[in-house]
Motif scaffolding. Structure first.
Motif, PDB file in Angstrom:
ATOM      1  N   ALA A 124       0.830  -1.202   0.000  1.00  0.00           N
ATOM      2  CA  ALA A 124       0.000   0.000   0.000  1.00  0.00           C
ATOM      3  C   ALA A 124       0.868   1.257   0.000  1.00  0.00           C
ATOM      4  N   ARG A 125       1.916   1.251   0.787  1.00  0.00           N
ATOM      5  CA  ARG A 125       2.803   2.411   0.857  1.00  0.00           C
ATOM      6  C   ARG A 125       3.463   2.659  -0.501  1.00  0.00           C
ATOM      7  N   SER A 126       3.908   1.610  -1.170  1.00  0.00           N
ATOM      8  CA  SER A 126       4.562   1.770  -2.466  1.00  0.00           C
ATOM      9  C   SER A 126       3.599   2.295  -3.526  1.00  0.00           C
ATOM     10  N   LEU A 127       2.361   1.811  -3.518  1.00  0.00           N
ATOM     11  CA  LEU A 127       1.380   2.171  -4.539  1.00  0.00           C
ATOM     12  C   LEU A 127       0.495   3.341  -4.121  1.00  0.00           C
ATOM     13  N   GLN A 128       0.820   3.966  -3.001  1.00  0.00           N
ATOM     14  CA  GLN A 128       0.053   5.105  -2.485  1.00  0.00           C
ATOM     15  C   GLN A 128      -1.425   4.748  -2.302  1.00  0.00           C
ATOM     16  N   LEU A 129      -1.632   3.569  -1.709  1.00  0.00           N
ATOM     17  CA  LEU A 129      -2.971   3.103  -1.370  1.00  0.00           C
ATOM     18  C   LEU A 129      -3.110   3.078   0.144  1.00  0.00           C
ATOM     19  N   ARG A 130      -4.268   2.673   0.598  1.00  0.00           N
ATOM     20  CA  ARG A 130      -4.474   2.432   2.023  1.00  0.00           C
ATOM     21  C   ARG A 130      -4.300   0.944   2.301  1.00  0.00           C
TER      22      ARG A 130
ATOM     23  N   GLU B  11      -5.823  -2.419 -23.026  1.00  0.00           N
ATOM     24  CA  GLU B  11      -7.004  -2.962 -22.357  1.00  0.00           C
ATOM     25  C   GLU B  11      -7.462  -2.138 -21.154  1.00  0.00           C
ATOM     26  N   PHE B  12      -6.550  -1.399 -20.543  1.00  0.00           N
ATOM     27  CA  PHE B  12      -6.906  -0.708 -19.297  1.00  0.00           C
ATOM     28  C   PHE B  12      -6.593   0.783 -19.307  1.00  0.00           C
ATOM     29  N   GLY B  13      -6.043   1.274 -20.402  1.00  0.00           N
ATOM     30  CA  GLY B  13      -5.776   2.699 -20.514  1.00  0.00           C
ATOM     31  C   GLY B  13      -4.720   3.217 -19.564  1.00  0.00           C
ATOM     32  N   VAL B  14      -3.837   2.337 -19.101  1.00  0.00           N
ATOM     33  CA  VAL B  14      -2.776   2.722 -18.169  1.00  0.00           C
ATOM     34  C   VAL B  14      -1.442   2.645 -18.897  1.00  0.00           C
ATOM     35  N   ARG B  15      -0.747   3.769 -18.983  1.00  0.00           N
ATOM     36  CA  ARG B  15       0.563   3.783 -19.645  1.00  0.00           C
ATOM     37  C   ARG B  15       1.655   4.055 -18.628  1.00  0.00           C
ATOM     38  N   MET B  16       2.606   3.145 -18.550  1.00  0.00           N
ATOM     39  CA  MET B  16       3.763   3.335 -17.681  1.00  0.00           C
ATOM     40  C   MET B  16       4.755   4.250 -18.398  1.00  0.00           C
ATOM     41  N   VAL B  17       5.112   5.356 -17.753  1.00  0.00           N
ATOM     42  CA  VAL B  17       5.974   6.323 -18.422  1.00  0.00           C
ATOM     43  C   VAL B  17       7.376   6.381 -17.829  1.00  0.00           C
ATOM     44  N   ARG B  18       7.550   5.906 -16.609  1.00  0.00           N
ATOM     45  CA  ARG B  18       8.883   5.861 -16.029  1.00  0.00           C
ATOM     46  C   ARG B  18       8.898   4.856 -14.885  1.00  0.00           C
ATOM     47  N   ALA B  19      10.088   4.503 -14.437  1.00  0.00           N
ATOM     48  CA  ALA B  19      10.211   3.522 -13.360  1.00  0.00           C
ATOM     49  C   ALA B  19      11.455   3.814 -12.536  1.00  0.00           C
TER      50      ALA B  19
ATOM     51  N   TYR C 187       1.338   8.844 -15.772  1.00  0.00           N
ATOM     52  CA  TYR C 187       1.476  10.293 -15.808  1.00  0.00           C
ATOM     53  C   TYR C 187       1.324  10.907 -14.416  1.00  0.00           C
ATOM     54  N   ASN C 188       1.994  12.041 -14.232  1.00  0.00           N
ATOM     55  CA  ASN C 188       1.940  12.793 -12.976  1.00  0.00           C
ATOM     56  C   ASN C 188       2.419  11.980 -11.783  1.00  0.00           C
ATOM     57  N   ASP C 189       3.361  11.070 -12.045  1.00  0.00           N
ATOM     58  CA  ASP C 189       4.024  10.313 -10.980  1.00  0.00           C
ATOM     59  C   ASP C 189       3.052   9.535 -10.095  1.00  0.00           C
ATOM     60  N   VAL C 190       2.032   8.949 -10.707  1.00  0.00           N
ATOM     61  CA  VAL C 190       1.108   8.079  -9.982  1.00  0.00           C
ATOM     62  C   VAL C 190       1.627   6.643 -10.084  1.00  0.00           C
ATOM     63  N   PRO C 191       1.993   5.996  -8.964  1.00  0.00           N
ATOM     64  CA  PRO C 191       2.515   4.622  -9.043  1.00  0.00           C
ATOM     65  C   PRO C 191       1.420   3.641  -9.440  1.00  0.00           C
TER      66      PRO C 191
ATOM     67  N   LEU D 105      -0.604  -4.776  -8.565  1.00  0.00           N
ATOM     68  CA  LEU D 105      -1.263  -3.713  -9.312  1.00  0.00           C
ATOM     69  C   LEU D 105      -2.457  -3.207  -8.515  1.00  0.00           C
ATOM     70  N   PRO D 106      -2.713  -1.892  -8.491  1.00  0.00           N
ATOM     71  CA  PRO D 106      -3.906  -1.391  -7.803  1.00  0.00           C
ATOM     72  C   PRO D 106      -5.162  -1.989  -8.417  1.00  0.00           C
ATOM     73  N   GLY D 107      -6.093  -2.393  -7.565  1.00  0.00           N
ATOM     74  CA  GLY D 107      -7.235  -3.169  -8.024  1.00  0.00           C
ATOM     75  C   GLY D 107      -8.173  -2.448  -8.968  1.00  0.00           C
ATOM     76  N   HIS D 108      -8.484  -1.185  -8.705  1.00  0.00           N
ATOM     77  CA  HIS D 108      -9.504  -0.499  -9.500  1.00  0.00           C
ATOM     78  C   HIS D 108      -9.079  -0.237 -10.939  1.00  0.00           C
ATOM     79  N   PRO D 109      -7.874   0.299 -11.215  1.00  0.00           N
ATOM     80  CA  PRO D 109      -7.498   0.525 -12.614  1.00  0.00           C
ATOM     81  C   PRO D 109      -7.391  -0.762 -13.430  1.00  0.00           C
ATOM     82  N   PHE D 110      -7.125  -1.887 -12.743  1.00  0.00           N
ATOM     83  CA  PHE D 110      -6.920  -3.152 -13.455  1.00  0.00           C
ATOM     84  C   PHE D 110      -8.049  -4.149 -13.181  1.00  0.00           C
ATOM     85  N   LYS D 111      -9.215  -3.626 -12.928  1.00  0.00           N
ATOM     86  CA  LYS D 111     -10.365  -4.490 -12.698  1.00  0.00           C
ATOM     87  C   LYS D 111     -10.643  -5.339 -13.937  1.00  0.00           C
ATOM     88  N   GLY D 112     -10.755  -6.638 -13.754  1.00  0.00           N
ATOM     89  CA  GLY D 112     -11.034  -7.544 -14.866  1.00  0.00           C
ATOM     90  C   GLY D 112      -9.820  -8.211 -15.462  1.00  0.00           C
ATOM     91  N   LEU D 113      -8.619  -7.812 -15.050  1.00  0.00           N
ATOM     92  CA  LEU D 113      -7.418  -8.453 -15.585  1.00  0.00           C
ATOM     93  C   LEU D 113      -7.342  -9.893 -15.091  1.00  0.00           C
TER      94      LEU D 113
END
Length: 260
Positions: free
Chosen positions: A134-140, A193-201, A236-240, A166-174
């Motif tokens: 949760a801490r790494s992915l900025q979740l609770r 499939e999920f509209g999520v683009r990884m831009v940096r790591a 985008y915008n540094d969202v893990p 992976l955070p559950g909501h953006p990848f629902k159905g994977l």
């Protein structure tokens, strides 16, 4: 929604004065931020062309040179790709020259390089995020996440053991079936499939010894040296959007990085 031409007003941009610093950023940086907002909102999809510099200059009521400087920075960050005589396109992990940009394990023999790996999905399940994840992915703690364990093989040789969160909501159905069936890079699947683009790591790398279970999955002896790579990938915008921990065999491969 993307900003309309009449909505651009530098005074309406975020004010940094509260942080004890001047509330100023160069105009091209402000335009870069507005273009990033449109990318994040999905106005232009991965692989699609963005408007021309002239069109963007008219839209934001700035000079073409200001737009060009903003796009130059986006291109340097691999967020867009310039194509001579064709325009500027949203970068995508599906493109041949970028499809394995985040996979840096290459065979010692050279040759084919980072060709497509064979994937064996060992586990794909939804669970509650631990405090660490949760801490790494900025979740609770306790938020839903998808946990995936897989082995990647090259030329039939198991080479990488990976755990992904992976955070559950953006990848629902994977599903495990999707992950196993997809022939290209996993990040391209996330885009399409999920509209999520990884831009940096960001990565942390250390040497470890294989435990009994890891050794069995990778076909090495217990205690064999492995390269541990922990990656946190951002959209985008540094969202893990992904925490990935991989164990790499390096008896016939090496980890290659290019520094600029």
């Amino acid at each position: 929604m993307a900003p309309s031409p009449s909505s651009f007003d530098s005074s309406a941009l975020p004010d940094a004065a509260g942080a004890g610093t001047p509330a100023f950023s160069p105009l091209y940086q402000q335009i870069k931020g507005l273009i990033l907002q449109s990318l994040e909102a999905g106005e232009w999809k991965p692989g699609e062309a963005i408007p021309s510099e002239i069109e963007l200059a008219a839209r934001f009521r700035v000079s073409q040179g200001t737009v060009r400087k903003a796009i130059d920075e986006l291109a340097a960050e691999n967020l867009v790709v310039r194509r001579q005589g064709k325009g500027t396109f949203v970068a995508t992990h599906a493109e041949r020259h970028t499809r394995y940009r985040f996979l840096r394990l290459v065979p010692d023999s050279g040759g084919g390089g980072e060709g497509a790996a064979q994937r064996n999905i060992l586990e794909c399940r939804r669970q509650r995020a631990s405090a660490e994840v949760a801490r790494s992915l900025q979740l609770r703690t306790g938020d839903p996440v998808l946990q995936v364990r897989r082995v990647l093989s090259f030329a039939g040789v198991p080479t990488i053991l990976e755990d992904l969160w992976l955070p559950g909501h953006p990848f629902k159905g994977l599903t495990a079936e999707q992950l196993a069936a997809h022939q290209g890079p996993t990040y391209a699947l996330f885009e399409v499939e999920f509209g999520v683009r990884m831009v940096r790591a960001e990565e942390k790398i250390r040497a470890v010894a294989a435990d009994v279970q890891q050794a069995a999955l990778l076909g090495v002896a217990p205690g064999a040296p492995l390269l541990s790579v922990e990656r946190l990938s951002y959209t985008y915008n540094d969202v893990p959007m992904e925490l990935r921990r991989g164990l790499y065999r390096t008896d016939s491969h090496h980890y290659r990085n290019e520094l600029n």
